[in-house]
Each structure stands twice: as C-alpha cells, then as structure tokens.
Design an enzyme around this catalytic site. Structure first.
Site, short mmCIF file in Angstrom:
data_model
loop_
_atom_site.label_atom_id
_atom_site.label_comp_id
_atom_site.label_asym_id
_atom_site.label_seq_id
_atom_site.Cartn_x
_atom_site.Cartn_y
_atom_site.Cartn_z
N ASP A 53 79.58 113.71 116.94
CA ASP A 53 79.75 113.86 118.40
C ASP A 53 79.91 112.46 119.02
OD1 ASP A 53 79.15 114.03 121.16
OD2 ASP A 53 77.77 115.71 120.86
N SER A 80 74.76 120.14 126.44
CA SER A 80 75.06 118.83 127.02
C SER A 80 74.35 118.67 128.38
CB SER A 80 76.58 118.67 127.12
OG SER A 80 76.90 117.33 127.32
N HIS A 99 81.11 117.54 119.72
CA HIS A 99 80.43 118.00 120.95
C HIS A 99 80.98 119.34 121.45
CE1 HIS A 99 77.79 116.78 124.28
NE2 HIS A 99 78.68 117.23 125.16
N1 LIG Z 1 86.90 116.19 130.37
C1 LIG Z 1 86.17 115.34 129.47
C2 LIG Z 1 85.40 116.14 128.45
C3 LIG Z 1 84.37 117.00 129.11
C4 LIG Z 1 83.54 117.73 128.10
O1 LIG Z 1 83.55 117.49 126.91
N2 LIG Z 1 82.78 118.65 128.64
C5 LIG Z 1 81.93 119.41 127.78
C6 LIG Z 1 80.54 119.26 128.28
S1 LIG Z 1 80.09 117.55 128.25
C7 LIG Z 1 78.49 117.50 128.81
O2 LIG Z 1 78.00 118.12 129.67
C8 LIG Z 1 82.40 120.83 127.81
O3 LIG Z 1 81.66 121.71 127.47
N3 LIG Z 1 83.66 121.05 128.17
C9 LIG Z 1 84.26 122.33 128.30
C10 LIG Z 1 84.99 122.83 127.09
O4 LIG Z 1 85.46 123.99 127.16
O5 LIG Z 1 85.05 122.15 126.05
C11 LIG Z 1 87.10 114.42 128.76
O6 LIG Z 1 88.27 114.57 129.01
O7 LIG Z 1 86.61 113.62 127.96
#
Ligand SMILES: N[C@@H](CCC(=O)N[C@@H](CSC=O)C(=O)NCC(=O)O)C(=O)O
Length: 324
Positions: free
Chosen positions: A266, A187, A301
């Site tokens: 995604d 991402s 995602h």
């Molecule tokens: N907090 C957000 C969601 C954030 C999210 O999905 N972060 C991804 C990376 S997104 C792009 O850089 C991630 O890897 N999160 C960490 C995990 O452990 O999943 C929301 O609430 O929508």
C-alpha cells in the site's frame, strides 16, 4: 406491493431541501419518518436498500445504503448491524459495489449500513478544491472551525442520528437489532471506526479497520484535516486520533476486540499516512489486549485488498455480536 411504491403512495418520502437552523427543531419528529427508499435490490437472498433522508445534524440530505440479510427478512428476527465507514472520495456506493461484504453477511445474518463520507451539496468555499479535504473527506469528527462547524458534524451524525433514523423507521427498523452494533471502515473510514469505537464505548461491540489512518496527528492527511476542521488544530486533533485517545487512557472496556488489516504494498502505508505500528505500540504501552494487526504482503490500498479480507471482518463482527 414493494416497500418503495407503498412509501411513495403515502407521501412519506419526499426529499426535503436543505434545512435551515430555524426549521431544524420543528423538523425533528418528521425526520424519523422521512427515510426515502430510492431503490430496493434483491441480492444474496437479502435486500439492498438505497436510502436518503434529510439530516438535522448536517442540514443536508444524507445517503445511506442498507443491506438486510435473508434471516431478518424471512423470520422477522432483527439482525445485528455492522456499520461500514468509507474512505476519502467515497460515497456509500463504492463499498456496496466492490467491498464484497454482502456475501458473508447474508450467510451469517448480519445487516450492513454504508453511510456517506460527508455532507454534500453545500456552498462552502474550498469544499471541492482537493480530494482529501472537504466533500467526501469529513474525517468523521464534529468540526469546530468556521466555515465547517455548521454542517460537518459527522461524529454526531454517525453515532446518533444515523442509528436513530434507521432504528425508528417503521419500514426498516424492525429488521435491525439496535442493541447489537459493530463498526468497521477503510482508510479515513478506518480512522473513523477506531476513534468512534474508542469514544462511544456503549454503542459498538467490536471494531475492525482496513488500512486505517491510525495516528492522524502524525501524518499529512490528518494534519491537513485537523488544521482545517478544528479551531484548536493538531492539539485538538488528539481527541480524534486513535493512538492519542488510547494514550489518554480513554479505553475502559477490557479487551479491545479490534482487528486491523494492512497491505504491505500500500503506497499510502509506505508513505507514512497510516502508521499502524504506532497503534500497536500504544496498545502495548498501555498494557491493553485484544488488538490484532495483520500485515499482508503485496496487497495495496484498494478494494481488491479490502474485498480479499472483508469476509473475515464480517466474521469478526459476527463473533462479537453473538452470531458465531
Ligand atoms: N483520488 C486519489 C485516491 C483516493 C483513494 O485511494 N481513496 C480511497 C480511500 S483513501 C483513504 O481514505 C478509496 O477508497 N477510493 C475509492 C475507490 O473506489 O477506490 C488519487 O487519485 O490518488
């Protein structure tokens, strides 16, 4: 005796409080000695080290996780290195715990480096107001706008200080082959991997990315980041956009050696944050070869998606690092 206790006894490992500009220069030689090993964990016959060091680039402590494969530990043959850049909201822990890279990396003899996503612990107004800007959302560039430009220098950190600190470590450097390094990410980290690969062609042998923000000047996440971090806003942002970098003719290295995976389920992809088709289009437009973009039906995602393909990304790097 473990490395952890040895280091503690030698007092090489004290975490240094946030550096000031006046101390930065005189501190440089100490920094290379000051990787603190917070934990040493046996996993997949290798070792996972949880590290921290005082960064002269960000003027903060920075965390790193490092996996050393058994081949490097037992034969003292230095392992090639795959750097993994995490996405928004992440620390080095997310991917270490649920990316499932270590299994295949252990089998193939690849070291894994998981850096952090931004400086932390600063007092910059607005740094924690939203999850997609500020802390854990650096976009892996060197900021040029106030108040970010003093500390948010993650491009320099990832490409220069991080390898220097690891490779010059008397304890851990001998396990690592500094001549064979590749980069990957997820991402925002996929954006980081692609752009740093294109900008620093002498440093990395291949690139891969999971659901990368491929054309950040054309999506809401990137627009917000570039308008905030860069004095020149979106126009300056083109220097940190994989599609725009390719369009500028920056790539001089023959085949791209790039693998990209995207899940069709995604929601960030569906909402236009990733734009991998623009990456495919510019590669075609520029007559380049060596980019493989795969679309996986139903995957989202999350790390469930990443973990499903992380073994193949390890293999992609291993192939270009001479392990396969
Ligand atoms: N907090 C957000 C969601 C954030 C999210 O999905 N972060 C991804 C990376 S997104 C792009 O850089 C991630 O890897 N999160 C960490 C995990 O452990 O999943 C929301 O609430 O929508």
């Amino acid at each position: 005796m473990s490395l952890v206790s040895t280091l503690t006894r030698r007092q090489l490992t004290r975490q240094v409080p946030q550096l000031t500009h006046t101390t930065t220069r005189s501190f440089t030689t100490t920094v290379k000695m000051a990787l603190e090993i917070k934990a040493e964990i046996t996993t997949f016959n290798g070792k996972l080290y949880k590290l921290t060091h005082p960064s002269t680039t960000t003027s903060t402590p920075m965390s790193i996780n490092l996996f050393i494969p058994p081949s490097a530990l037992s034969k003292t043959t230095p392992a090639p290195v795959l750097i993994y850049l995490s996405g928004l909201t992440c620390s080095p822990e997310n991917c270490t715990e649920k990316g499932f890279f270590q299994h295949r990396a252990s089998q193939l003899g690849l070291a894994l480096v998981y850096p952090d996503t931004s400086p932390r612990g600063l007092s910059i107004p607005g740094q924690s107001d939203s999850w997609d800007f500020g802390e854990a959302a650096s976009f892996y560039l060197d900021a040029t706008a106030d108040p970010w430009k003093e500390n948010y220098k993650m491009e320099t950190y990832i490409t220069t200080e991080l390898p220097s600190v690891l490779f010059s470590s008397p304890q851990l450097g001998p396990y690592l082959d500094k001549e064979r390094v590749s980069i990957t990410g997820h991402s925002m980290g996929g954006h980081g991997a692609l752009t740093l690969y294109l900008k620093h062609q002498d440093k990395y042998k291949s690139v891969s990315a999971f659901a990368p923000i491929a054309n950040p000047t054309k999506c809401p996440w990137g627009e917000k980041a570039f308008k905030g971090y860069l004095a020149g806003g979106l126009e300056e942002g083109k220097k940190h956009d994989a599609v725009e970098l390719l369009r500028s003719g920056i790539w001089k290295g023959g085949d791209l050696k790039a693998l990209v995976d995207v899940g069709t389920g995604d929601n960030f992809y569906k909402n236009g944050q990733l734009l991998p088709e623009n990456l495919e289009a510019v590669v075609k437009e520029m007559g380049l070869e060596g980019l493989k973009v795969r679309y996986h039906e139903g995957y989202d995602h999350s790390y469930y998606f990443m973990a499903s393909f992380s073994g193949e990304h390890v293999e992609h790097a291993a192939r270009h690092l001479g392990l396969l």
